[in-house]
Design a protein around this motif. Structure first.
Motif, PDB file in Angstrom:
ATOM      1  N   UNK A 249      -8.624  11.335 105.074  1.00  0.00           N
ATOM      2  CA  UNK A 249      -7.953  12.629 105.212  1.00  0.00           C
ATOM      3  C   UNK A 249      -8.604  13.720 104.361  1.00  0.00           C
ATOM      4  N   UNK A 250      -9.483  13.328 103.441  1.00  0.00           N
ATOM      5  CA  UNK A 250     -10.087  14.319 102.541  1.00  0.00           C
ATOM      6  C   UNK A 250     -11.299  15.025 103.155  1.00  0.00           C
ATOM      7  N   UNK A 251     -12.155  14.260 103.855  1.00  0.00           N
ATOM      8  CA  UNK A 251     -13.445  14.810 104.282  1.00  0.00           C
ATOM      9  C   UNK A 251     -13.328  16.107 105.092  1.00  0.00           C
ATOM     10  N   UNK A 252     -12.496  16.161 106.147  1.00  0.00           N
ATOM     11  CA  UNK A 252     -12.420  17.409 106.918  1.00  0.00           C
ATOM     12  C   UNK A 252     -11.932  18.591 106.086  1.00  0.00           C
ATOM     13  N   UNK A 253     -11.021  18.310 105.169  1.00  0.00           N
ATOM     14  CA  UNK A 253     -10.488  19.402 104.334  1.00  0.00           C
ATOM     15  C   UNK A 253     -11.546  19.905 103.356  1.00  0.00           C
ATOM     16  N   UNK A 254     -12.342  18.992 102.813  1.00  0.00           N
ATOM     17  CA  UNK A 254     -13.416  19.391 101.890  1.00  0.00           C
ATOM     18  C   UNK A 254     -14.492  20.182 102.642  1.00  0.00           C
ATOM     19  N   UNK A 255     -14.804  19.739 103.845  1.00  0.00           N
ATOM     20  CA  UNK A 255     -15.806  20.462 104.649  1.00  0.00           C
ATOM     21  C   UNK A 255     -15.347  21.904 104.881  1.00  0.00           C
ATOM     22  N   UNK A 256     -14.097  22.038 105.303  1.00  0.00           N
ATOM     23  CA  UNK A 256     -13.562  23.348 105.650  1.00  0.00           C
ATOM     24  C   UNK A 256     -13.480  24.270 104.424  1.00  0.00           C
ATOM     25  N   UNK A 257     -12.989  23.726 103.318  1.00  0.00           N
ATOM     26  CA  UNK A 257     -12.800  24.543 102.116  1.00  0.00           C
ATOM     27  C   UNK A 257     -14.151  24.940 101.504  1.00  0.00           C
ATOM     28  N   UNK A 263     -18.563  31.156 102.023  1.00  0.00           N
ATOM     29  CA  UNK A 263     -18.259  32.440 102.670  1.00  0.00           C
ATOM     30  C   UNK A 263     -19.477  33.100 103.337  1.00  0.00           C
ATOM     31  N   UNK A 264     -20.278  32.296 103.989  1.00  0.00           N
ATOM     32  CA  UNK A 264     -21.403  32.841 104.747  1.00  0.00           C
ATOM     33  C   UNK A 264     -22.624  33.217 103.936  1.00  0.00           C
ATOM     34  N   UNK A 265     -22.578  32.961 102.628  1.00  0.00           N
ATOM     35  CA  UNK A 265     -23.684  33.421 101.770  1.00  0.00           C
ATOM     36  C   UNK A 265     -24.957  32.615 101.979  1.00  0.00           C
ATOM     37  N   UNK A 266     -24.852  31.320 102.204  1.00  0.00           N
ATOM     38  CA  UNK A 266     -26.054  30.502 102.488  1.00  0.00           C
ATOM     39  C   UNK A 266     -26.261  30.530 103.998  1.00  0.00           C
ATOM     40  N   UNK A 267     -27.281  31.276 104.405  1.00  0.00           N
ATOM     41  CA  UNK A 267     -27.483  31.525 105.840  1.00  0.00           C
ATOM     42  C   UNK A 267     -28.240  30.366 106.478  1.00  0.00           C
ATOM     43  N   UNK A 268     -27.568  29.228 106.570  1.00  0.00           N
ATOM     44  CA  UNK A 268     -28.193  28.089 107.224  1.00  0.00           C
ATOM     45  C   UNK A 268     -27.202  27.503 108.226  1.00  0.00           C
ATOM     46  N   UNK A 269     -27.690  27.135 109.406  1.00  0.00           N
ATOM     47  CA  UNK A 269     -26.796  26.507 110.391  1.00  0.00           C
ATOM     48  C   UNK A 269     -26.115  25.257 109.840  1.00  0.00           C
ATOM     49  N   UNK A 270     -26.779  24.588 108.846  1.00  0.00           N
ATOM     50  CA  UNK A 270     -26.176  23.381 108.265  1.00  0.00           C
ATOM     51  C   UNK A 270     -24.780  23.677 107.731  1.00  0.00           C
ATOM     52  N   UNK A 271     -24.617  24.847 107.145  1.00  0.00           N
ATOM     53  CA  UNK A 271     -23.322  25.195 106.564  1.00  0.00           C
ATOM     54  C   UNK A 271     -22.496  26.082 107.516  1.00  0.00           C
ATOM     55  N   UNK A 272     -23.158  27.019 108.166  1.00  0.00           N
ATOM     56  CA  UNK A 272     -22.433  27.961 109.022  1.00  0.00           C
ATOM     57  C   UNK A 272     -21.873  27.279 110.273  1.00  0.00           C
TER      58      UNK A 272
END
Ligand code: ZN
Length: 304
Positions: A249-257, A263-272
Motif C-alpha cells: 500500500x506504500x509504493x503508489x502513495x510514495x510515487x505520487x507524493x 513539482x515538475x522541476x526535473x524535466x525527465x519523462x522518468x519522473x513526469x
C-alpha cells in the motif's frame, strides 16, 4: 573433492539482527544457505567460517567471498582499518575486524562493502538495476540505508553514503515525536525507521492497518528523502526495499507524493510520466542482500 571448472562464490549478508550466508553463483544457483542470529563478532564470524568450510567439503574450494555488512564500516582496502566495523551503537561490534576473521580462515579474495551497496550491486546484475548506470537502492525496515551506484560503479567517497541520516523537514505540531537516532534524533532514520514507528504509536508497524495515520507520516518522510536524492544524485531509478519499503500500500502513495514534491522541476519523462518505473520495489525481493554479497564476491574475483 569435486573439481571446480565453474567458480563458486560465498556470500555473507551481515545484518544487525541476523546473518545470512550462502554459496552459489547467482539467483538460480544457490547451493546452500544458512541463517543465524547476530551475537558477538567472534561467535558470529566463526559460524560463518564454519559454514563455508563445510560447503567447501561438499562443493570444492570457493573462488572468493563477498561480505555485505551493516555499517558504518571501512570499505577502503588501503586504509589501516579496512574491514572493520566503525563506531556503532551495536554492543561489542565497534572496531571489530570482521574481514580479518574471514581472511584468517580463507586465502581467497574477499570483498567488503555495506549491505546496501551489496544489494545495489545484486540488483544491477540480476534485478531492477539491470542496464542502468546510476541508481539508488534504499532499504526501509528496522534501519534505513542506501547503496548508490553511480556511472557504472558503487559509490564510496570518504567511507560510503549514509542515505538514512539526512535531515528532513520535521513539523513538530503534526509530529511531536523526537526521533530515535542516537546520533541525530530526528534524521530520516530517526523519524521513519520501523523502530520509530513502533515507539511513536506504541505498536508494531506490522499491526498498523493501511489507513492508519502512521503511514501518512511515513509516506511524507520517505517522499521528502527520495526528492532530495533525486536532486542530488540524479538517479535513473530508485529501488525501495526492506520490510516497510515493500509494503504494497506504500509504493503508489510514495510515487505520487514524490512526483508532487518535485513539482515538475526535473524535466525527465522518468519522473513526469513514468513515476511507477522510477520508484520500484527490488527485482530480487528479500534475496537482494545475500545475492548482493555473492555479486560482491564475483566482482572481487574479476578484480584479482
Ligand atoms: Zn541519524
Amino acid at each position: 573433492m569435486p573439481t571446480n571448472s565453474h567458480p563458486l562464490f560465498g556470500g555473507i549478508e551481515g545484518g544487525g539482527t541476523k546473518f545470512v550466508c550462502a554459496v552459489g553463483t547467482g539467483p538460480n544457483d544457490i547451493r546452500a544457505e544458512v541463517r543465524f542470529p547476530t551475537t558477538t563478532p567472534e561467535e558470529t564470524m566463526s559460524q560463518a567460517v564454519k559454514f563455508f568450510k563445510q560447503q567447501e567439503e561438499n562443493f570444492g574450494k570457493l573462488a572468493s567471498i563477498g561480505f555485505a555488512s551493516f555499517g558504518p564500516l571501512d570499505p577502503h582496502p588501503d586504509s589501516p582499518t579496512y574491514g572493520y566495523i566503525l563506531p556503532t551503537p551495536k554492543p561489542g561490534w565497534t572496531n571489530a575486524n570482521v574481514v580479518g576473521m574471514v581472511r584468517s580462515a580463507f586465502d581467497i579474495p574477499i570483498a567488503f562493502d555495506t549491505d546496501v551497496n551489496g544489494a545495489a550491486l545484486g540488483e544491477w546484475k540480476w534485478g531492477k538495476g539491470q542496464g542502468l548506470n546510476t541508481f539508488i537502492y534504499l532499504t526501509i525496515g528496522t534501519g534505513i540505508g542506501g547503496g548508490v551506484f553511480v556511472e557504472g560503479k558503487l559509490l564510496h567517497g570518504l567511507l560510503h553514503p549514509e542515505l538514512g541520516h539526512i535531515p528532513l523537514p520535521h513539523d513538530r505540531t503534526k509530529d511531536p515525536f523526537d526521533g530515535v537516532c542516537p546520533f541525530h534524533g530526528d534524521c530520516f532514520e530517526g523519524l521513519a525507521t520501523g523502530v520509530s514507528i513502533e515507539k511513536r504509536w506504541g505498536q508494531r508497524s506490522a499491526t498498523l492497518p493501511p489507513e492508519h495515520p502512521a503511514w501518512d507520516l511515513e509516506v511524507e518522510y520517505i517522499s521528502h528523502a527520495l526528492t532530495a536524492y533525486s536532486y542530488t544524485l540524479s538517479p535513473q531509478r530508485i529501488i525501495l526495499g526492506g520490510g516497510v519499503g515493500q509494503l504494497p500500500h506504500m509504493l503508489p502513495r510514495i510515487q505520487q507524493r514524490t512526483q508532487q514534491l518535485i513539482n515538475g522541476y526535473i524535466k525527465s519523462p522518468a519522473i513526469l510520466e513514468n513515476i511507477e518505473t522510477y520508484i520500484v520495489n527490488p527485482g530480487l525481493g528479500n534475496l537482494s542482500g545475500v545475492l548482493g554479497a555473492i555479486a560482491l564476491g564475483r566482482q572481487a574475483l574479476s578484480k584479482n
